[in-house]
Design a protein around this motif. Structure first.
Motif, PDB file in Angstrom:
ATOM      1  N   LYS A 141      -5.901   6.246 -31.902  1.00 35.70           N
ATOM      2  CA  LYS A 141      -4.487   5.893 -31.954  1.00 35.70           C
ATOM      3  C   LYS A 141      -3.589   7.129 -31.897  1.00 35.70           C
ATOM      4  O   LYS A 141      -3.367   7.696 -30.844  1.00 35.70           O
ATOM      5  CB  LYS A 141      -4.238   5.027 -33.195  1.00 35.70           C
ATOM      6  N   LYS A 142      -3.024   7.528 -33.041  1.00 41.29           N
ATOM      7  CA  LYS A 142      -2.047   8.624 -33.020  1.00 41.29           C
ATOM      8  C   LYS A 142      -2.685   9.947 -32.576  1.00 41.29           C
ATOM      9  O   LYS A 142      -2.087  10.709 -31.825  1.00 41.29           O
ATOM     10  CB  LYS A 142      -1.411   8.792 -34.393  1.00 41.29           C
ATOM     11  N   CYS A 143      -3.912  10.216 -33.095  1.00 43.06           N
ATOM     12  CA  CYS A 143      -4.540  11.515 -32.833  1.00 43.06           C
ATOM     13  C   CYS A 143      -4.829  11.710 -31.347  1.00 43.06           C
ATOM     14  O   CYS A 143      -4.515  12.750 -30.774  1.00 43.06           O
ATOM     15  CB  CYS A 143      -5.830  11.650 -33.633  1.00 43.06           C
TER      16      CYS A 143
ATOM     17  N   GLU B 106       3.559   8.373 -24.602  1.00 44.58           N
ATOM     18  CA  GLU B 106       4.779   8.180 -25.385  1.00 44.58           C
ATOM     19  C   GLU B 106       4.602   7.149 -26.489  1.00 44.58           C
ATOM     20  O   GLU B 106       3.803   6.216 -26.378  1.00 44.58           O
ATOM     21  CB  GLU B 106       5.921   7.757 -24.456  1.00 44.58           C
ATOM     22  N   HIS B 107       5.408   7.313 -27.533  1.00 43.60           N
ATOM     23  CA  HIS B 107       5.381   6.422 -28.704  1.00 43.60           C
ATOM     24  C   HIS B 107       6.294   5.228 -28.404  1.00 43.60           C
ATOM     25  O   HIS B 107       7.361   5.091 -28.984  1.00 43.60           O
ATOM     26  CB  HIS B 107       5.881   7.228 -29.914  1.00 43.60           C
ATOM     27  N   MET B 108       5.852   4.394 -27.472  1.00 46.71           N
ATOM     28  CA  MET B 108       6.725   3.347 -26.945  1.00 46.71           C
ATOM     29  C   MET B 108       6.041   1.981 -26.901  1.00 46.71           C
ATOM     30  O   MET B 108       4.868   1.879 -26.540  1.00 46.71           O
ATOM     31  CB  MET B 108       7.139   3.680 -25.505  1.00 46.71           C
TER      32      MET B 108
ATOM     33  N   GLY C 193      12.050  -1.695 -36.454  1.00 50.99           N
ATOM     34  CA  GLY C 193      11.710  -3.006 -35.899  1.00 50.99           C
ATOM     35  C   GLY C 193      11.075  -2.943 -34.512  1.00 50.99           C
ATOM     36  O   GLY C 193      11.299  -3.826 -33.688  1.00 50.99           O
ATOM     37  N   LYS C 194      10.255  -1.915 -34.285  1.00 48.84           N
ATOM     38  CA  LYS C 194       9.654  -1.763 -32.964  1.00 48.84           C
ATOM     39  C   LYS C 194       8.697  -2.912 -32.633  1.00 48.84           C
ATOM     40  O   LYS C 194       8.745  -3.481 -31.534  1.00 48.84           O
ATOM     41  CB  LYS C 194       8.904  -0.429 -32.952  1.00 48.84           C
ATOM     42  N   THR C 195       7.830  -3.252 -33.589  1.00 52.25           N
ATOM     43  CA  THR C 195       6.885  -4.344 -33.339  1.00 52.25           C
ATOM     44  C   THR C 195       7.641  -5.661 -33.134  1.00 52.25           C
ATOM     45  O   THR C 195       7.272  -6.478 -32.292  1.00 52.25           O
ATOM     46  CB  THR C 195       5.858  -4.448 -34.486  1.00 52.25           C
TER      47      THR C 195
END
Ligand code: OXD
Ligand code: MN
Length: 596
Positions: free
Chosen positions: A210-212, A230-232, A256-258
């Motif tokens: 995931k992030k790593c 990107e974190h999108m 509230g991205k999700t």
């Protein structure tokens, strides 16, 4: 026994096993039989609990250690060879020093344990976007979560072995060790394509895909290879004619991205036949397609979502995604019917329950039952609004890129950048306002460029440069927008309804991308005319809508001064230095000039 004849893979697994000394090494083939066996072992050891299989088939509950409930940014490192390549926004240590330090911690740490070898792929392994990794871990919980969040097993090894370079895979090493906070490290070695994580069992620190990988390592790979990680979120809007248009959007946490990724259109839109399809809720990999457009895939296969606040009103699609085959972490255990609960699920906290720590819990005492960062790990395929293109190997074409944050004043509901370069500027200054009391931070705007602050695997100034360079390579670039759902009035109440009604703003955004809507030019970019935001069926006054779409020059002069300070002075306790592209200073100068 190894599942592959891939020499690079086998040599590395042997090398890591020689350091960590597990009693046995088990390769994960991805079969349901093997996963079922692991679930049984995990149940027997008490690592997971089986929930009510009638109400929640295939669902389990896990509790982390009390000291291990979130990502640890202060213990996360980018160990590039040169410190300046990690840049001012990352922790850094010399890689040789870090390896030496960590080897001591890993030394013999899997004695008495099993090392699981998880071959995984980010996005479908057959996709030209796909990147392969191997995660070594001594946690069955990690194996079970990786099985939901990524594609795993023999299928992945086959694709790696037949790829152009079978030695090209990300090497992830995770060990729980003693879950010691003071020895917890989440370390990326970008030049070695390696990730070492130790002393944590919390998802964001240990699900290395995931992030790593999909953000920190992938952002570095993307810069070198000419693409972007990107974190999108990615979503598609289907209009009544059946045409689907896609956008990708980045927000800092708690915006509230999700919810936006799985938006349910308001009644007036649904009646006309509008639909929203979710392609991804957290990460997008973006590449220029043969047609000169920007194409996006979601590298993940599941949602690792925050549970509290998820309910049938805020996000019914997320909730429905978690009703089967889901792992819940650190939520309330309802002992009456062996199900789960969290704050904000409904107004009926269970009476006979255990809190996230596993203690007898009564909501009447005022304490929280679920940890605020408690999570669900759910297969994306179970989402009722999952896009038919979710696993499309080539991804989806992106018409708009959207950025946003929590800004009570200053930033209007929506505005469009004048061009790509201006859009990069807008994205570089995004952030959320924090009140000192709420977060223990200095009050003011906490800038989180592109929502990538904790996730960019290299120098943030070079990252902005990469964004600017990418713009030159895209013949038909997406238009870039900024949104703000969080404007308040003088009494501090939100003046925009948000949630599904954000569809009204997305509609204007899409129309702009296809030259179907007008705009007016302002000092900060293009804004909608109030009459171009569809408020049919919405109880909102003309004055409020106008207020949402105003550019207050005084507030923006303050904003420009804030941007100047952020660019030229300090970033946290560091300086951006001279790697900040000149183009961004030019955009700031234009903003100042436009404000008079
Ligand atoms: C996440 C985050 O968990 O951004 O997705 O922190
Ligand atoms: Mn995220």
């Amino acid at each position: 026994m190894s599942l592959t004849s891939n020499k690079a893979v086998n040599a590395w697994v042997d090398e890591m096993a020689a350091i960590t000394k597990p009693d046995q090494v088990v390769w994960i083939d991805g079969s349901e039989e093997q996963l079922a066996l692991l679930r049984k072992q995990s149940l027997d050891s008490g690592e997971i609990l089986k929930l009510n299989q009638e109400k929640l088939p295939g669902c389990y509950l896990h509790r982390t250690a009390l000291n291990d409930v979130a990502r640890v940014e202060h213990r996360t490192f980018i160990c590039s060879r040169k410190e300046e390549d990690a840049g001012p926004t990352n922790n850094w240590m010399d890689p040789q020093e870090m390896y030496a330090k960590l080897k001591l911690l890993y030394s013999g740490c899997m004695k008495g344990r099993t090392m699981y070898v998880i071959p995984f792929s980010m996005t479908v392994p057959e996709s030209p976007f796909a990147k392969f990794g191997i995660e070594l871990t001594d946690s069955i919980y990690v194996v079970l979560n990786m099985a939901i969040m990524t594609r795993i097993g023999t299928r992945v090894l086959k694709c790696l072995d037949s790829s152009a370079d079978p030695a090209d895979f990300t090497k992830g090493l995770h060990a729980k060790a003693g879950i010691e906070e003071e020895n917890r490290y989440i370390v990326q070695f970008p030049e070695d394509n390696a990730i070492w994580s130790i002393n944590s069992g919390y998802g964001g620190n240990v699900l290395l895909g995931k992030k790593c990988f999909a953000l920190r390592i992938a952002s570095y790979l993307g810069r070198n290879e000419g693409w972007m990680a990107e974190h999108m979120l990615i979503l598609g809007i289907e209009n009544p004619q059946g045409e689907v248009r896609y956008l990708a959007a980045a927000f800092p946490s708690a915006c509230g991205k999700t919810n936006l990724a799985m938006l349910i259109p308001p009644e007036v839109y649904a009646k006309k036949g509008y639909k929203v399809w979710c392609v991804g809720d957290d990460i997008a990999w973006l590449r220029v397609g043969p047609d000169g457009r920007l194409w996006a895939v979601n590298p993940e296969a599941g949602f690792f979502g925050v549970a509290p606040g998820t309910n049938m009103k805020s996000n019914p699609n997320a909730l429905k995604s978690t009703q089967a085959n889901t792992i819940f972490t650190n939520v309330v255990h309802n002992l009456d019917d062996n199900t789960v609960w969290w704050e904000g699920l409904d107004k009926n906290p269970p009476k006979n329950a255990l809190n996230w720590k596993g203690e007898k819990w009564d909501s009447a005492d005022g304490s929280k039952g679920a940890h605020p960062n408690s999570r669900f790990t759910a297969p994306a395929s179970q989402c009722p609004c999952i896009s038919s293109e979710f696993e499309a190997p080539q991804g989806v074409p992106i018409s708009a890129l959207v950025f946003g944050g929590r800004r009570p004043k200053t930033v209007p509901l929506v505005y469009q950048s004048r061009d790509w370069q201006h859009g990069v500027f807008v994205a570089s200054i995004m952030g959320s306002e924090v009140t000192a009391a709420a977060q223990g931070l200095a009050a003011g705007v906490r800038r989180d460029p592109m929502a990538m602050l904790p996730f960019c695997g290299y120098h943030m100034g070079d990252y902005f440069r990469h964004w600017l360079d990418m713009g030159k390579k895209i013949a038909n670039p997406p238009k870039i927008f900024n949104v703000n759902w969080f404007r308040v009035d003088d009494s501090g109440d939100f003046i925009w309804p948000g949630y599904g009604d954000n569809m009204r703003v997305l509609e204007w955004i899409m129309k702009r991308c296809f030259n179907e809507a007008d705009a007016r030019e302002t000092p900060i970019g293009y804004l909608p005319k109030p009459e171009d935001i569809n408020v049919e069926g919405l109880d909102i006054s003309k004055e409020t809508l106008e207020a949402l779409l105003t550019v207050d020059k005084d507030l923006w002069r303050e904003e420009a001064a804030g941007i100047k300070a952020y660019y030229a002075e300090k970033f946290g306790s560091y300086k951006f230095g001279d790697r900040l592209p000149k183009e961004l200073y030019d955009e700031l100068a234009t903003l100042e000039k436009n404000l008079g």
